[in-house]
Write a protein that holds these residues in place. Structure first.
Motif, short mmCIF file in Angstrom:
data_model
loop_
_atom_site.label_atom_id
_atom_site.label_comp_id
_atom_site.label_asym_id
_atom_site.label_seq_id
_atom_site.Cartn_x
_atom_site.Cartn_y
_atom_site.Cartn_z
N VAL A 11 0.84 -1.20 0.00
CA VAL A 11 0.00 0.00 0.00
C VAL A 11 0.88 1.25 0.00
O VAL A 11 0.62 2.21 -0.73
CB VAL A 11 -0.97 -0.01 1.21
CG1 VAL A 11 -1.63 1.34 1.41
CG2 VAL A 11 -2.02 -1.10 1.02
N THR A 12 1.91 1.24 0.82
CA THR A 12 2.83 2.38 0.88
C THR A 12 3.54 2.57 -0.45
O THR A 12 3.66 3.70 -0.96
CB THR A 12 3.86 2.18 2.02
OG1 THR A 12 3.15 2.04 3.25
CG2 THR A 12 4.82 3.35 2.12
N GLN A 14 2.50 1.70 -3.39
CA GLN A 14 1.52 2.21 -4.35
C GLN A 14 1.27 3.70 -4.14
O GLN A 14 1.14 4.46 -5.09
CB GLN A 14 0.21 1.42 -4.26
CG GLN A 14 -0.76 1.72 -5.38
CD GLN A 14 -0.20 1.41 -6.76
OE1 GLN A 14 0.54 0.44 -6.95
NE2 GLN A 14 -0.52 2.24 -7.73
N ARG A 15 1.22 4.14 -2.89
CA ARG A 15 1.02 5.55 -2.59
C ARG A 15 2.20 6.37 -3.13
O ARG A 15 2.00 7.45 -3.70
CB ARG A 15 0.84 5.77 -1.08
CG ARG A 15 0.53 7.23 -0.74
CD ARG A 15 0.13 7.43 0.71
NE ARG A 15 1.29 7.38 1.58
CZ ARG A 15 1.43 6.56 2.61
NH1 ARG A 15 0.50 5.70 2.93
NH2 ARG A 15 2.53 6.60 3.35
N GLU A 18 1.80 6.61 -6.93
CA GLU A 18 0.73 7.53 -7.32
C GLU A 18 1.13 9.00 -7.10
O GLU A 18 0.92 9.83 -7.98
CB GLU A 18 -0.55 7.21 -6.54
CG GLU A 18 -1.20 5.93 -7.00
CD GLU A 18 -2.33 5.48 -6.10
OE1 GLU A 18 -2.76 6.25 -5.20
OE2 GLU A 18 -2.81 4.35 -6.31
N LYS A 19 1.70 9.29 -5.96
CA LYS A 19 2.11 10.68 -5.66
C LYS A 19 3.24 11.11 -6.59
O LYS A 19 3.26 12.24 -7.06
CB LYS A 19 2.54 10.82 -4.20
CG LYS A 19 1.44 10.55 -3.20
CD LYS A 19 0.40 11.62 -3.21
CE LYS A 19 -0.61 11.40 -2.10
NZ LYS A 19 -1.63 12.44 -2.08
N ALA A 41 4.33 11.72 -0.33
CA ALA A 41 3.73 10.46 0.13
C ALA A 41 3.62 10.39 1.65
O ALA A 41 3.14 9.40 2.20
CB ALA A 41 4.54 9.27 -0.40
#
Length: 190
Positions: A11-12, A14-15, A18-19, A41
Motif C-alpha cells: 500500500v505504501t 503504491q502511494r 501515485e504521488k 507520500a
C-alpha cells in the motif's frame, strides 16, 4: 503480523508511485527529487530504499502504472468509435491541458522519458503499445492489425497537439490548437 507488514508495504509503495506520478507530470522527472517525492507520500527519505532500488526504478514503475491506468480507462468509454470520439474530445480539452498533474503521462513526460534509463523506456514502450492496440481495436474491431498505423498516427497526433497547446502563452491560440487537433483526429478515425 508478517502478512500485515507485506500488505502495508505494498500500500505504501503504491502511494509513493501515485504521488510521484502526479509530481512527475506536474514538475518533470528531473525537477522532482526524492525528498519531495517522499514528502508528497508522507514519508521520510530513508523509507525510499525500502521500496525502490533507485530513482530510475521508481520512474520505471511510475511510467508503467500511469500508462496501465490510462489504458484501463478505455474500459469506461462507450463501445467502439463513439468511445474513441469521447476519448479524443476529453484528451484534447482545455481541462486536460490545464491539469498536467492528473493527465496523460505521454504529453507531460515524453521528452524526459526519451532520456531515461532503458528500464523506463521499456515500461513506456509496453504501455504505449497497449494504448495503440486499444485505439486500433476501436478503429477496426474485426482487424485491429490493419488499423495499427492509423492508431499510431492518432496517438502521436493527440500527444503532440496537447504538448503544443500547453506550451502556448496565448490562450486563444492554445484553444485553437486543441480544436484543430480534434478535427485532425477525425482523419485517422475514418
Amino acid at each position: 503480523m508478517a502478512r500485515y507488514a507485506k500488505e502495508h508495504k505494498q500500500v505504501t509503495r503504491q502511494r509513493i508511485i501515485e504521488k510521484a506520478g502526479r509530481r512527475f507530470k506536474q514538475d518533470g522527472i528531473d525537477g522532482s527529487g526524492i525528498t519531495t517525492l517522499m514528502a508528497d507520500a508522507g514519508l521520510t527519505n530513508g523509507a525510499f530504499y525500502a521500496h525502490f532500488a533507485s530513482k530510475d526504478d521508481l520512474v520505471a514503475n511510475v511510467v508503467a502504472e500511469e500508462l496501465r491506468s490510462q489504458a484501463e480507462g478505455y474500459d469506461t468509454l462507450r463501445p467502439g468509435r463513439q468511445g474513441l470520439e469521447d476519448f479524443v474530445r476529453g484528451y484534447l480539452s482545455p481541462e486536460h491541458r490545464d491539469q498536467p498533474g492528473t493527465g496523460c503521462p505521454s504529453a507531460a513526460l515524453l521528452d524526459e522519458i526519451g532520456r531515461c534509463a532503458d528500464v523506463t523506456k521499456q515500461a513506456y514502450t509496453e504501455g504505449a503499445t497497449a494504448i495503440v492496440e486499444e485505439i486500433a481495436g476501436r478503429l477496426a474491431p474485426a482487424d485491429p492489425q490493419s488499423a495499427r498505423g492509423r492508431a499510431i498516427g492518432l496517438f502521436t497526433m493527440m500527444v503532440g497537439t496537447l504538448q503544443l497547446s500547453r506550451a502556448l502563452a496565448d490562450r486563444k491560440f492554445a484553444d485553437e490548437v486543441l480544436e484543430r487537433g480534434i478535427e485532425n483526429a477525425h482523419t485517422f478515425m475514418n
